[in-house]
Enzyme design. Structure first.
Site, PDB file in Angstrom:
ATOM      1  N   HIS A  75     -12.299 -19.616   6.480  1.00  0.00           N
ATOM      2  CA  HIS A  75     -12.197 -19.366   5.061  1.00  0.00           C
ATOM      3  C   HIS A  75     -10.557 -19.562   4.663  1.00  0.00           C
ATOM      4  O   HIS A  75      -9.880 -18.726   5.387  1.00  0.00           O
ATOM      5  CB  HIS A  75     -12.766 -17.987   4.679  1.00  0.00           C
ATOM      6  CG  HIS A  75     -14.275 -17.854   5.045  1.00  0.00           C
ATOM      7  ND1 HIS A  75     -15.280 -18.398   3.861  1.00  0.00           N
ATOM      8  CD2 HIS A  75     -14.985 -17.709   6.129  1.00  0.00           C
ATOM      9  CE1 HIS A  75     -16.412 -18.130   4.324  1.00  0.00           C
ATOM     10  NE2 HIS A  75     -16.136 -17.777   5.596  1.00  0.00           N
TER      11      HIS A  75
ATOM     12  N   HIS B 196     -18.739 -26.526   2.152  1.00  0.00           N
ATOM     13  CA  HIS B 196     -18.314 -25.362   1.964  1.00  0.00           C
ATOM     14  C   HIS B 196     -17.119 -24.716   3.000  1.00  0.00           C
ATOM     15  O   HIS B 196     -16.371 -24.188   2.633  1.00  0.00           O
ATOM     16  CB  HIS B 196     -19.372 -24.057   2.094  1.00  0.00           C
ATOM     17  CG  HIS B 196     -20.520 -24.691   1.516  1.00  0.00           C
ATOM     18  ND1 HIS B 196     -20.465 -24.677   0.052  1.00  0.00           N
ATOM     19  CD2 HIS B 196     -21.931 -24.868   1.467  1.00  0.00           C
ATOM     20  CE1 HIS B 196     -21.938 -25.062  -0.358  1.00  0.00           C
ATOM     21  NE2 HIS B 196     -22.661 -25.246   0.535  1.00  0.00           N
TER      22      HIS B 196
HETATM   23 ZN   LIG Z   1     -17.641 -17.133   6.970  1.00  0.00          ZN
END
Ligand SMILES: [Zn+2]
Length: 255
Positions: free
Chosen positions: A119, A92
């Site tokens: 991110h 992720h």
């Molecule tokens: Zn995060």
């Protein structure tokens, strides 16, 4: 004879695949994603008791905030001797795990820095603007409450701390690497440390609503090449869309 052999082979393959998925230790961790049937719109259906459809979710668009001159600078206790234990690609994000040592104090309580991750592009918007990268410094208390410090990065000059961090990449999915070296997280913070703060959630399943967020208003500089490098090692667009503010108070410090 050959036919029998190949049938036997197929049987072995089918059986072993079946066994693998049934016993995959990471099944629970990796069952969600950033696109398709396990993407963000479906996170609330993925497991019982997750809070992904809650009212106080993160990220949000940091807008409709009020400046608060009574907010103090963050009480950060980051030492240059604290060690990064390891780095992992969990499918992720790329995550750097800290050894105990760095912490922040919030409401007279200690929150230990456990890990930071990335991110790309950013999850929070600052007055509608999405930066190319957001770094999350995750701190937890003994009771399991969470404080996350969000640092925005814009494309600019080369970042030395990033140069150090990226030395340990690439990593295959589910691979981790031991680092065991000191890292001064202070060196990744912006100069001006005014911050937005609000109550929200984890931005990944189970989206637990026990997070106090602090997002620095000023971004740091990271070179385009450094952003590109990280991007190549993470799922494309590993961010969650912003969620409604739902009456929550957002404050911006002013000191
Ligand atoms: Zn995060």
């Amino acid at each position: 004879m050959n036919k029998i052999k190949s049938i036997f082979l197929i049987l072995i393959v089918v059986t072993s695949c079946g066994t693998e998925s049934a016993t995959d230790k990471n099944a629970n961790q990796n069952h969600w994603s950033y696109e398709g049937e396990t993407g963000p719109e479906h996170w609330d259906e993925l497991e019982k008791n997750n809070q992904c459809s809650g009212l106080f979710q993160s990220p949000i668009n940091l807008v409709n905030f009020s400046e608060d001159k009574n907010l103090n600078p963050l009480d950060l206790h980051y030492a240059d001797s604290t060690k990064i234990h390891s780095v992992e690609n969990n499918g992720h994000t790329i995550k750097y795990n800290f050894e105990k040592g760095d912490y922040l104090i919030y409401n007279d309580k200690r929150f230990n820095l456990v890990q930071f991750h990335f991110h790309e592009p950013a999850e929070h918007l600052i007055e509608g603007v999405r930066y190319p990268l957001e770094i999350h410094l995750v701190h937890t208390s003994e009771e399991g409450e969470i404080c996350v410090l969000g640092i925005m990065a814009k494309e600019g000059k080369n970042s030395e701390p990033f140069e150090f961090l990226e030395r340990f990449l690439p990593l295959e999915q589910d691979e981790s690497k031991l680092i065991n070296k000191s890292f001064d997280i202070q060196s990744t913070l912006p100069e001006n440390q005014n911050y937005f703060t609000y109550k929200g959630s984890l931005t990944t399943p189970p989206c637990t609503e026990n997070v106090t967020w602090f997002v620095f208003k000023e971004p740091i500089n990271v070179s385009e090449a450094q952003v590109e490098l990280l991007r190549g090692f993470m799922p494309i667009n590993n961010y969650r869309d912003h969620k409604p503010q739902n009456g929550r108070i957002i404050k911006l410090s002013h000191f």
